[in-house]
Design a protein around this motif. Structure first.
Motif, PDB file in Angstrom:
ATOM      1  N   PRO A 193       0.826  -1.209   0.000  1.00  0.00           N
ATOM      2  CA  PRO A 193       0.000   0.000   0.000  1.00  0.00           C
ATOM      3  C   PRO A 193       0.863   1.263   0.000  1.00  0.00           C
ATOM      4  N   SER A 194       0.366   2.292  -0.662  1.00  0.00           N
ATOM      5  CA  SER A 194       1.167   3.512  -0.791  1.00  0.00           C
ATOM      6  C   SER A 194       1.420   4.183   0.556  1.00  0.00           C
ATOM      7  N   SER A 195       0.513   3.946   1.521  1.00  0.00           N
ATOM      8  CA  SER A 195       0.706   4.576   2.837  1.00  0.00           C
ATOM      9  C   SER A 195       2.025   4.101   3.478  1.00  0.00           C
ATOM     10  N   LEU A 196       2.362   2.807   3.278  1.00  0.00           N
ATOM     11  CA  LEU A 196       3.620   2.284   3.846  1.00  0.00           C
ATOM     12  C   LEU A 196       4.819   2.955   3.187  1.00  0.00           C
ATOM     13  N   LYS A 197       4.699   3.181   1.883  1.00  0.00           N
ATOM     14  CA  LYS A 197       5.797   3.832   1.157  1.00  0.00           C
ATOM     15  C   LYS A 197       5.983   5.263   1.653  1.00  0.00           C
ATOM     16  N   GLU A 198       4.859   5.914   1.907  1.00  0.00           N
ATOM     17  CA  GLU A 198       4.940   7.297   2.417  1.00  0.00           C
ATOM     18  C   GLU A 198       5.599   7.325   3.789  1.00  0.00           C
ATOM     19  N   GLU A 199       5.195   6.369   4.633  1.00  0.00           N
ATOM     20  CA  GLU A 199       5.796   6.310   5.983  1.00  0.00           C
ATOM     21  C   GLU A 199       7.303   6.048   5.900  1.00  0.00           C
ATOM     22  N   ALA A 200       7.666   5.122   4.999  1.00  0.00           N
ATOM     23  CA  ALA A 200       9.094   4.811   4.831  1.00  0.00           C
ATOM     24  C   ALA A 200       9.851   6.037   4.328  1.00  0.00           C
ATOM     25  N   ASN A 201       9.217   6.762   3.400  1.00  0.00           N
ATOM     26  CA  ASN A 201       9.879   7.961   2.867  1.00  0.00           C
ATOM     27  C   ASN A 201      10.064   9.014   3.952  1.00  0.00           C
ATOM     28  N   SER A 202       9.102   9.071   4.842  1.00  0.00           N
ATOM     29  CA  SER A 202       9.228  10.045   5.935  1.00  0.00           C
ATOM     30  C   SER A 202      10.402   9.648   6.856  1.00  0.00           C
ATOM     31  N   ILE A 203      10.572   8.332   7.091  1.00  0.00           N
ATOM     32  CA  ILE A 203      11.719   7.878   7.908  1.00  0.00           C
ATOM     33  C   ILE A 203      13.029   8.179   7.164  1.00  0.00           C
ATOM     34  N   ARG A 204      12.994   7.936   5.846  1.00  0.00           N
ATOM     35  CA  ARG A 204      14.183   8.223   5.033  1.00  0.00           C
ATOM     36  C   ARG A 204      14.588   9.695   5.187  1.00  0.00           C
ATOM     37  N   ASN A 205      13.579  10.568   5.120  1.00  0.00           N
ATOM     38  CA  ASN A 205      13.873  11.996   5.270  1.00  0.00           C
ATOM     39  C   ASN A 205      14.455  12.292   6.639  1.00  0.00           C
ATOM     40  N   ASP A 206      13.888  11.642   7.656  1.00  0.00           N
ATOM     41  CA  ASP A 206      14.395  11.837   9.023  1.00  0.00           C
ATOM     42  C   ASP A 206      15.877  11.487   9.098  1.00  0.00           C
ATOM     43  N   ILE A 207      16.219  10.387   8.440  1.00  0.00           N
ATOM     44  CA  ILE A 207      17.611   9.925   8.534  1.00  0.00           C
ATOM     45  C   ILE A 207      18.543  10.767   7.674  1.00  0.00           C
ATOM     46  N   PHE A 208      18.180  10.915   6.419  1.00  0.00           N
ATOM     47  CA  PHE A 208      19.159  11.445   5.473  1.00  0.00           C
ATOM     48  C   PHE A 208      19.153  12.966   5.311  1.00  0.00           C
ATOM     49  N   SER A 209      18.088  13.615   5.731  1.00  0.00           N
ATOM     50  CA  SER A 209      18.132  15.075   5.638  1.00  0.00           C
ATOM     51  C   SER A 209      18.998  15.638   6.762  1.00  0.00           C
ATOM     52  N   ARG A 210      19.407  14.742   7.655  1.00  0.00           N
ATOM     53  CA  ARG A 210      20.224  15.119   8.816  1.00  0.00           C
ATOM     54  C   ARG A 210      19.528  16.147   9.684  1.00  0.00           C
ATOM     55  N   LYS A 211      18.199  16.257   9.488  1.00  0.00           N
ATOM     56  CA  LYS A 211      17.453  17.145  10.369  1.00  0.00           C
ATOM     57  C   LYS A 211      16.874  16.323  11.516  1.00  0.00           C
ATOM     58  N   TYR A 212      17.202  15.004  11.457  1.00  0.00           N
ATOM     59  CA  TYR A 212      16.614  14.147  12.479  1.00  0.00           C
ATOM     60  C   TYR A 212      17.100  14.526  13.877  1.00  0.00           C
ATOM     61  N   LYS A 213      16.145  14.677  14.744  1.00  0.00           N
ATOM     62  CA  LYS A 213      16.503  14.942  16.129  1.00  0.00           C
ATOM     63  C   LYS A 213      15.971  13.776  16.950  1.00  0.00           C
ATOM     64  N   ILE A 214      16.762  13.346  17.883  1.00  0.00           N
ATOM     65  CA  ILE A 214      16.301  12.226  18.705  1.00  0.00           C
ATOM     66  C   ILE A 214      15.004  12.665  19.396  1.00  0.00           C
ATOM     67  N   SER A 215      13.934  11.982  19.052  1.00  0.00           N
ATOM     68  CA  SER A 215      12.632  12.486  19.505  1.00  0.00           C
ATOM     69  C   SER A 215      12.332  12.037  20.931  1.00  0.00           C
TER      70      SER A 215
END
Lengths: 332, 404
Positions: A193-215
């Motif tokens: 389902p596309s929702s899983l892909k969107e969620e994965a992409n959001s995690i990808r952004n968290d990791i690779f945009s280096r804007k990830y902050k330990i939540s």
């Protein structure tokens, strides 16, 4: 359908066949799993990528419902990792799961090594105090932490068989998980389902945009996810109703007071203990908050009582907590 | 006639009269060939069967022919990725060069490029100016024997430690040593990391004595109890035991850096050492404990470790000399040696394929060398008549030209 023991085993070893059966029984569509499961899956990926080992991994007393979240989090994390499709993440994820496996086996005094080996269909036999595995099975696995003592040259090798102590067999099983996981990543993500892909992409952004902050979620003025492994385990165990020893309760209360939790909130937390006694709790917490405040015990002291759960490279758990929050602040 | 043309003619004569056996699964092997002074000139050849291979040898007459230890779907495809890797044999190589035997000082020579100094032996750098040296290396019966002993030791370890008792094939390299090929299903699918683990085991690379139970603690030097020792534990204990059983005090002194008189006193206590090893500790002898035993353990490890060519063993896409083909730098056959015949195999006799017929050659400066149980030389820029095999040996090594 499945016993409590099976649930607990599957939560600790979510790659096991028991875990797979549970997943098959409970889930048709991963896009419909609970938000908690999704959070846990995300946590596993972020922990493995940033090598923070924040999630509590020695799960002892959770209800079946909570355990199910943990069990489902693993295949979901695997799906997310496969969608993210990054070689470095594959390796870190596999290492994380392998380390978690080894820690779980160690925490249980290696009593589960044979259960896990049977579950994974590992060929082995026992001779005196040793677990014997064929040389070519030993050679199939890669060591997840480059431990020299696990190299073939340092094993008891005889006629095509490797003789391992229980501890080394636990390491072998963890290495087996590491190698298997690396071999099966990425898994097929076609038709998800596309929702899983969107969620994965959001995690990808968290990791690779280096804007990830330990939540670190602020709960009662504190950030439990930034706790060192020792207090994180005690805190979450108490939350889920586990019966802690007196010294564990006392040290936890001292630590919570030191990191800024209010007296009332600490007393509230201890209401989760199965044998909660209001008078006794109040007495001890009052003492902790008295003029002569108690200092949180050092890591050495915690080790003495068997409460230390990880090598955090600090002398006092409070230092670890401050370090984590400082990193968090700096990133923000 | 040029040297290369002469050698081609000689090799062509051999290949026209002899059939080179095809390696196992020839249709999945890549082949490479070499010319005068160059072991591998062209790669990516493939043959469907033994007949095709031998027709090629007769037509092209390569001075070197090598085949891949790997199996491929399309062995002649390029680049390498297009071949479709299916698996690989395991190859171990022993080169006489690697043993540093005393005979090196007799037959090897060196010259310094910086200060023009010359001498016997094979130093790493010039003893006079520290400059780079050019080595002129030869092999003799003694160093080839050492290579053979190590080959036999490897075969015994493959059986005793790895449990491999079939699929082992040995051939003389045609020049300085031996190749051991291990061909079996489990080996074929081994990853490179696993091959590294195997060669690390054989060469004692990354060996950690503490992990193996040799540990000095609270004044006691613990070791694995002899009857439960396995792998390197057993090899180390056996090496120590052999020194004490043979009362070799000179070796003990050399290994541990103690005086000969101390070594003699310690050797008198052999029974105590041997009994202690049975019970899982190494005894304190005349105040010698931790340092003494650690030195002896290190010495035993170095003595037992196999000096295997690491690169050959871990490179899964390497091509190696085709067994029973000719070596272009010697004219000797890379003879296949049956395991039961190794002990009696004499490479400098049994690998000679060319006749006794005399050939006149102009020889440069050459030390004495042995072939077919005969000693030739030394020669110093002279014209001599030698049997064809010896003449071809010197011409192939580029130390001679056709005379007359």
């Amino acid at each position: 359908m499945f016993s409590q023991e099976e649930f607990q085993f599957a939560a600790k070893y979510p790659f096991s066949s028991v875990a797979r059966d549970i997943v098959k029984y409970y889930v048709d569509d991963f896009s419909k799993v609970s938000l908690e499961t999704k959070d846990l899956a995300k946590g596993i990926i972020l922990d493995s990528y940033f090598r923070t080992f924040l999630s509590p991994y020695d799960i002892k007393v959770y209800s079946k419902e909570l355990l199910l979240d943990h069990i489902l989090a693993y295949p979901l994390a695997k799906i997310y990792v496969s969608i993210i499709a990054n070689e470095e993440l594959y390796t870190r994820f596999a290492k994380y799961i392998a380390k978690r496996t080894y820690d779980n086996l160690t925490n249980n005094n290696f009593s589960e090594v044979f259960d896990l080996a049977y579950d994974l269909n590992i060929e082995f036999s026992t001779k005196n105090d040793f677990v014997v595995i064929p040389l070519f099975s030993f050679l199939k696995v890669d060591c997840f932490d480059n431990d020299n003592s696990f190299k073939l040259v340092n094993q008891r090798l005889d006629a095509g068989n490797v003789y391992l102590s229980r501890e080394k067999f636990a390491k072998f099983l963890s290495n087996h998980i590491f190698s298997e996981l690396l071999n099966t990543l990425p898994c097929s993500v076609d038709g998800l389902p596309s929702s899983l892909k969107e969620e994965a992409n959001s995690i990808r952004n968290d990791i690779f945009s280096r804007k990830y902050k330990i939540s670190f979620n602020k709960i009662q003025n504190i950030y439990p996810n930034a706790f060192p492994a020792c207090y994180r385990e005690l805190y979450f165990s108490l939350l889920s109703g586990s019966n802690l020893t007196h010294i564990a309760r006392f040290y936890l209360a001292v630590f919570l007071a030191a990191v800024g939790m209010k007296k009332e909130s600490i007393i509230e937390l201890f209401k989760n203990a199965p044998n909660y006694n209001e008078t006794k709790t109040k007495y001890h917490v009052d003492r902790i908050f008295s003029k002569k405040r108690f200092l949180p015990p050092s890591c050495a002291k915690l080790r003495e009582y068997g409460l230390c759960k990880d090598n955090c490279n600090v002398k006092n758990p409070i230092v670890y907590y401050k370090k984590m929050l400082f990193t968090d602040k700096k990133q923000k | 006639m040029k040297n290369e043309d002469f050698l081609k003619k000689a090799f062509g004569w051999y290949y026209s009269k002899n059939k080179v056996p095809a390696p196992d699964s020839i249709e999945n092997r890549e082949f490479g060939i070499g010319s005068f002074g160059k072991k591998i000139d062209k790669r990516h050849f493939a043959f469907q069967n033994e007949k095709e291979l031998n027709n090629f040898l007769r037509a092209e007459i390569p001075l070197y022919i090598s085949y891949s230890c790997a199996y491929y779907k399309k062995p002649d495809a390029t680049p390498m990725e297009a071949k479709g890797f299916l698996g690989s044999d395991l190859i171990y190589e022993f080169d006489a060069d690697d043993f540093n035997e005393d005979c090196v000082d007799k037959h090897d020579r060196w010259s310094c490029k910086s200060c023009n100094a010359k001498g016997q032996g094979a130093p790493e750098k010039c003893p006079y100016c520290g400059g780079r040296v050019e080595l002129d290396q030869w092999v003799c019966k003694n160093c080839l024997e050492k290579a053979k002993q190590n080959t036999l030791k490897l075969i015994s370890w493959l059986k005793s430690d790895f449990g491999i008792d079939e699929g082992i094939y040995v051939n003389f390299s045609g020049f300085k040593g031996y190749h051991v090929h291990v061909r079996m299903h489990e080996i074929k699918n081994l990853k490179q990391n696993a091959r590294v683990e195997l060669v690390d085991y054989l060469t004692a690379h990354f060996l950690d004595t503490k992990s193996l139970g040799f540990n000095y603690q609270d004044g006691v030097f613990y070791c694995p109890a002899e009857n439960s020792a396995r792998g390197w534990q057993k090899k180390i204990l056996l090496a120590i035991k052999n020194i004490f059983m043979s009362a070799n005090y000179e070796e003990l002194a050399l290994a541990t850096g103690i005086t000969l008189s101390s070594a003699k006193r310690i050797i008198y206590n052999s029974d105590l050492v041997i009994n202690s090893m049975k019970n899982g500790y190494l005894p304190k002898l005349f105040h010698k404990n931790e340092k003494f035993w650690n030195s002896l353990i290190s010495y035993s490890i170095n003595k037992e470790a196999l000096p295997i060519d690491r690169q050959t063993s871990v490179d899964i896409k390497k091509i190696v000399r085709l067994p029973d083909s000719l070596h272009g730098a010697t004219g000797l056959k890379a003879s296949i040696v049956e395991l039961r015949d190794i002990k009696n195999f004499d490479p400098l006799k049994n690998s000679i394929v060319f006749p006794e017929k005399a050939i006149k050659i102009n020889v440069k400066s050459v030390p004495s060398f042995e072939l077919n149980s005969k000693v030739f030389g030394p020669y110093e820029n002279e014209t001599v008549e030698l049997p064809a095999y010896a003449a071809i040996y010197l011409i192939a090594r580029n130390y001679a030209t056709l005379g007359g």
